[in-house]
Design a protein around this motif. Sequence first.
Motif, short mmCIF file in Angstrom:
data_model
loop_
_atom_site.label_atom_id
_atom_site.label_comp_id
_atom_site.label_asym_id
_atom_site.label_seq_id
_atom_site.Cartn_x
_atom_site.Cartn_y
_atom_site.Cartn_z
N THR A 205 46.04 -18.06 -37.45
CA THR A 205 47.14 -18.99 -37.14
C THR A 205 46.84 -20.42 -37.61
O THR A 205 47.55 -21.36 -37.24
CB THR A 205 47.38 -19.04 -35.60
OG1 THR A 205 46.16 -19.44 -34.97
CG2 THR A 205 47.83 -17.71 -35.05
N LEU B 276 57.35 -16.60 -34.90
CA LEU B 276 58.35 -16.04 -33.99
C LEU B 276 59.74 -16.03 -34.61
O LEU B 276 60.14 -16.99 -35.26
CB LEU B 276 58.39 -16.85 -32.68
CG LEU B 276 57.24 -16.62 -31.70
CD1 LEU B 276 57.42 -17.52 -30.48
CD2 LEU B 276 57.14 -15.15 -31.29
N VAL C 124 54.78 -10.36 -33.61
CA VAL C 124 53.51 -11.04 -33.37
C VAL C 124 52.72 -10.30 -32.30
O VAL C 124 53.29 -9.53 -31.50
CB VAL C 124 53.70 -12.52 -32.92
CG1 VAL C 124 54.41 -13.34 -33.99
CG2 VAL C 124 54.44 -12.59 -31.59
N ALA C 125 51.40 -10.49 -32.28
CA ALA C 125 50.55 -9.89 -31.26
C ALA C 125 49.34 -10.77 -31.04
O ALA C 125 48.93 -11.53 -31.93
CB ALA C 125 50.11 -8.49 -31.70
N THR C 126 48.77 -10.69 -29.85
CA THR C 126 47.56 -11.45 -29.56
C THR C 126 46.34 -10.53 -29.46
O THR C 126 45.22 -10.99 -29.34
CB THR C 126 47.69 -12.23 -28.22
OG1 THR C 126 48.04 -11.29 -27.20
CG2 THR C 126 48.73 -13.32 -28.31
N LYS D 137 45.85 -16.76 -29.58
CA LYS D 137 46.65 -17.47 -28.58
C LYS D 137 48.14 -17.38 -28.91
O LYS D 137 48.57 -17.71 -30.02
CB LYS D 137 46.22 -18.93 -28.52
CG LYS D 137 44.84 -19.09 -27.89
CD LYS D 137 44.48 -20.54 -27.72
CE LYS D 137 43.03 -20.65 -27.23
NZ LYS D 137 42.46 -21.97 -27.46
N LYS D 138 48.91 -16.98 -27.90
CA LYS D 138 50.35 -16.82 -28.08
C LYS D 138 51.02 -18.11 -28.56
O LYS D 138 51.87 -18.07 -29.45
CB LYS D 138 50.98 -16.37 -26.75
CG LYS D 138 52.26 -15.59 -26.97
CD LYS D 138 52.81 -14.98 -25.71
CE LYS D 138 54.17 -14.36 -26.05
NZ LYS D 138 54.81 -13.80 -24.85
N LEU E 7 51.23 -18.80 -32.17
CA LEU E 7 52.01 -17.88 -33.01
C LEU E 7 53.46 -18.31 -33.20
O LEU E 7 54.25 -17.62 -33.85
CB LEU E 7 51.95 -16.47 -32.41
CG LEU E 7 50.60 -15.75 -32.58
CD1 LEU E 7 50.45 -14.62 -31.57
CD2 LEU E 7 50.47 -15.22 -34.00
N ASN E 8 53.78 -19.47 -32.63
CA ASN E 8 55.17 -19.95 -32.68
C ASN E 8 55.76 -19.96 -34.09
O ASN E 8 56.94 -19.67 -34.27
CB ASN E 8 55.26 -21.37 -32.10
CG ASN E 8 55.24 -21.34 -30.58
OD1 ASN E 8 55.50 -20.28 -29.99
ND2 ASN E 8 54.91 -22.46 -29.96
#
Lengths: 254, 254
Positions: free
Chosen positions: A9, A43, A48-50, A35-36, A39-40
């Motif tokens: 990221t 989106l 997406v995945a963590t 970290k979620k 990942l913005n």
Amino acid sequence: MIAVVLIGTGNVAQNLFQVLATNPDVDIRQVIGRKKAHLNFALGTTKVATDLKEILPADVYILAISDEAIPLVSKEIEGIKGLVVHTSGGTSLASINNHTRCGVFYPLQTFTKGKMISFEAIPLCIEAKQSQDLQLLKKLGVALSKTVVEIDSEKRKALHLAAVFVNNFTNYLYSVAEDICEENEVDFNLLKPLMKETVAKLDDLTPLKAQTGPAKRGDQKTLHTHLSLIKNKQQRDIYTLLSNTIKSTYGEKL
Amino acid sequence: MIAVVLIGTGNVAQNLFQVLATNPDVDIRQVIGRKKAHLNFALGTTKVATDLKEILPADVYILAISDEAIPLVSKEIEGIKGLVVHTSGGTSLASINNHTRCGVFYPLQTFTKGKMISFEAIPLCIEAKQSQDLQLLKKLGVALSKTVVEIDSEKRKALHLAAVFVNNFTNYLYSVAEDICEENEVDFNLLKPLMKETVAKLDDLTPLKAQTGPAKRGDQKTLHTHLSLIKNKQQRDIYTLLSNTIKSTYGEKL
């Protein structure tokens, strides 16, 4: 159509995402980041995945992550089907050798968060353990850039070292120049056309032929005047070392 | 219309000649150089002379000559009517103080023989002993460039020092990078987009914020790998000093 999963990221990942997501020859299946919140940027465009356990099948898995993280993530996805590549200039292919299909996809450029730059002009340096994977990376490369070159791990390391000189060190010299400007209340922006032309000159000349300045001329008077103007010891050391090296390349010592 | 006599035949003189000769607000009366063969660039466009005794009357006499020659030529034309200026970044106004009307007309740029570059983007740094002469230089400056700034001798010296960092030293780092590429048989041209982006980044960021690389990250592993790749002692010294300085700016020592 090449199916890609992007892992990472940071600046490289975000720049790669932009160019992959808009390319008609590429199907970007997923972006994975720890970290979620990070990942913005992906989106709404792709999945997406963590968690690496949720990784989707793809033709190519691009690890656009820090050098230290490369062997760790490579181990976590061991046994996956498809080609696993990293994007690091200073990391050998051997670091992800736990995959029978592994490679390197190194964009030779400096990336800035929030600043998307055109990939077309960025040299993509590729390497793969297996020759058919090299063909796959070539296909992916030419979809993104006009310059795709095969470079092995040893040569890529040297290229990465050279990149440190022309990017990291050069930028640090800019930083010193900005300090000098601030101390003397002159506008650093006045130097920007000169900085640009210093690079542009090399379209026609080698750096060896393009060299100018007091050190090259052996102009002791200016060299001593300059040294007397520099208050910071480290900056004086840089001035002295670089001037002496230029002098010994072109003539005698300072 | 400003009448100008240009003294000098080097890179700065030739570039200035091109822009002065084609400017509707300037009447270039004469070009003077010691050697006839070096005056070819001006032949057919304006009068030329090899003897300073033949100098024609003008509003401004521009000494686009080497730093050492400035006081000598200034003395030779002592008593001349009009404004006498030099074009040197590292030379004070005092060096031509034998003229009651004297000034500086310093184009902050690197000039290459045979390569004419647009003056529009070149900052022109001006200074004059008398305020009406400053107005005259401003008029001449804005006819040639979009950026004309008043800079006194002390500040110009600092700017010239900063220019050495961003131009001479940066070019030398490019030279080192080229050496490394040649030794390792990789194409130096691959680095050019990176070199250009390193400068372009600074349109948005300060060099302090733009800094990246192993030294900034404190990445010892890469720093040691790089050092082991550099065979030339002077290049190792440069790598070590710059890395240590970057580390001490951003964190601890190598």
